[in-house]
Design a protein around this motif. Structure first.
Motif, PDB file in Angstrom:
ATOM      1  N   ALA A  55      46.951  29.973  54.569  1.00  0.00           N
ATOM      2  CA  ALA A  55      46.867  30.012  53.105  1.00  0.00           C
ATOM      3  C   ALA A  55      48.203  30.359  52.460  1.00  0.00           C
ATOM      4  N   GLY A  56      49.275  30.376  53.243  1.00  0.00           N
ATOM      5  CA  GLY A  56      50.569  30.729  52.676  1.00  0.00           C
ATOM      6  C   GLY A  56      50.595  32.195  52.243  1.00  0.00           C
ATOM      7  N   ASP A  57      51.474  32.487  51.319  1.00  0.00           N
ATOM      8  CA  ASP A  57      51.617  33.869  50.838  1.00  0.00           C
ATOM      9  C   ASP A  57      50.518  34.171  49.823  1.00  0.00           C
ATOM     10  N   TRP A  58      49.336  34.450  50.320  1.00  0.00           N
ATOM     11  CA  TRP A  58      48.171  34.695  49.481  1.00  0.00           C
ATOM     12  C   TRP A  58      48.356  35.929  48.594  1.00  0.00           C
ATOM     13  N   ARG A  59      49.055  36.939  49.124  1.00  0.00           N
ATOM     14  CA  ARG A  59      49.271  38.171  48.358  1.00  0.00           C
ATOM     15  C   ARG A  59      50.095  37.870  47.100  1.00  0.00           C
ATOM     16  N   ASN A  60      51.146  37.084  47.270  1.00  0.00           N
ATOM     17  CA  ASN A  60      51.990  36.690  46.146  1.00  0.00           C
ATOM     18  C   ASN A  60      51.205  35.823  45.172  1.00  0.00           C
ATOM     19  N   ALA A  61      50.303  35.003  45.718  1.00  0.00           N
ATOM     20  CA  ALA A  61      49.487  34.124  44.876  1.00  0.00           C
ATOM     21  C   ALA A  61      48.563  34.932  43.969  1.00  0.00           C
ATOM     22  N   ILE A  62      48.116  36.078  44.455  1.00  0.00           N
ATOM     23  CA  ILE A  62      47.271  36.955  43.637  1.00  0.00           C
ATOM     24  C   ILE A  62      48.111  37.671  42.584  1.00  0.00           C
ATOM     25  N   ILE A  63      49.215  38.255  43.027  1.00  0.00           N
ATOM     26  CA  ILE A  63      50.058  39.035  42.122  1.00  0.00           C
ATOM     27  C   ILE A  63      50.664  38.171  41.019  1.00  0.00           C
ATOM     28  N   LYS A  64      51.141  36.978  41.396  1.00  0.00           N
ATOM     29  CA  LYS A  64      51.807  36.102  40.429  1.00  0.00           C
ATOM     30  C   LYS A  64      50.869  35.074  39.803  1.00  0.00           C
ATOM     31  N   ARG A  65      49.601  35.147  40.175  1.00  0.00           N
ATOM     32  CA  ARG A  65      48.564  34.287  39.592  1.00  0.00           C
ATOM     33  C   ARG A  65      48.910  32.804  39.702  1.00  0.00           C
ATOM     34  N   GLN A  66      49.090  32.374  40.930  1.00  0.00           N
ATOM     35  CA  GLN A  66      49.440  30.989  41.215  1.00  0.00           C
ATOM     36  C   GLN A  66      48.170  30.160  41.395  1.00  0.00           C
ATOM     37  N   LYS A  67      47.776  29.519  40.348  1.00  0.00           N
ATOM     38  CA  LYS A  67      46.496  28.817  40.289  1.00  0.00           C
ATOM     39  C   LYS A  67      46.345  27.723  41.348  1.00  0.00           C
ATOM     40  N   LYS A  68      47.464  27.122  41.776  1.00  0.00           N
ATOM     41  CA  LYS A  68      47.395  26.018  42.733  1.00  0.00           C
ATOM     42  C   LYS A  68      47.387  26.496  44.184  1.00  0.00           C
ATOM     43  N   ALA A  69      47.386  27.780  44.395  1.00  0.00           N
ATOM     44  CA  ALA A  69      47.397  28.326  45.754  1.00  0.00           C
ATOM     45  C   ALA A  69      46.098  27.995  46.492  1.00  0.00           C
ATOM     46  N   VAL A  70      46.176  27.997  47.813  1.00  0.00           N
ATOM     47  CA  VAL A  70      45.035  27.645  48.658  1.00  0.00           C
ATOM     48  C   VAL A  70      43.820  28.525  48.381  1.00  0.00           C
TER      49      VAL A  70
END
Length: 220
Positions: A55-70
């Motif tokens: 899922a890649g950097d899931w932690r960063n995806a939560i913190i930075k709110r990356q909507k397209k993340a896995v």
């Protein structure tokens, strides 16, 4: 924790565990410990076998709110499929941030979050059982001792050390528990697989293999 009460010199100790630790498994293999293994569930269906997905950097995806993340794509997939599911998150702080953003991007969904610090946790769990919510975010507080009727399971950050081998096995066991809905999807989303993650999947597959060999599954 083991509670040792007085016993006769020639008495025996009996351990009951769904997740025997590495030492116990070694003792069984070396015949230092006698074991009776029940590898199948009461309804005769195999244990749901988890799938590991990068899922890649899931932690960063939560913190930075990356909507397209896995992690968001997988949740959206379950929502669109009208599935009910549990989402396990490594800690409370991440869960709170995650929940806040999910409310923004999925405003149409009814969901909640629960942790050991939540005074309403029992009420929320009952509401999830009553199917008031489509999904629930949780810490490891719900890794055992709870059954939902028809559920899938997502683990966010399955490589986090919070998720031990035993915890991952218990978490995977939330799916497929009900006799009317004995199957379910279990997905371990990770940013690099750990020994605990790999071993948990291996142990679940081993139990299913033993169950098939013994003819305990109705869906052979």
């Amino acid at each position: 924790m083991q509670h040792k009460k007085p016993k006769k010199t020639d008495g025996s100790l009996i351990y009951l565990s769904a997740t025997p630790n590495k030492k116990m498994r070694q003792d069984i293999a070396q015949k230092k410990l006698t074991a009776s293994i029940l590898p199948a569930r009461y309804h005769g269906y195999a244990l749901p076998e988890p799938k590991a997905m990068w899922a890649g950097d899931w932690r960063n995806a939560i913190i930075k709110r990356q909507k397209k993340a896995v992690i968001y794509k997988e949740i959206n997939h379950l929502i669109q499929a009208h599935r009910r599911f549990l989402v396990f998150v490594p800690n409370i702080e991440l869960m709170v941030n995650f929940s806040a953003y999910l409310k923004e991007i999925f405003p149409q969904c009814s969901f909640t979050s629960v942790s050991s610090e939540d005074e309403q946790r029992k009420k929320k769990v009952e509401s999830m059982r009553d199917e008031t919510y489509q999904f629930m975010l949780t810490t490891t507080i719900l890794e055992r001792g709870v059954t939902f009727r028809d559920i899938d399971v997502l683990v966010i950050g399955a490589e986090d050390r919070t998720f031990t081998e035993a915890a991952l096995i218990q978490i995977a066991g939330r799916a497929g528990r009900h006799r009317d809905f004995p199957t379910g999807e279990v997905l371990f989303l990770h940013h690099g697989q750990t020994k605990a993650l790999k071993s948990a999947i291996r142990q679940i597959k081993k139990m299913n293999r033993l169950a098939r060999e013994r003819g305990l599954l109705i869906n052979q």
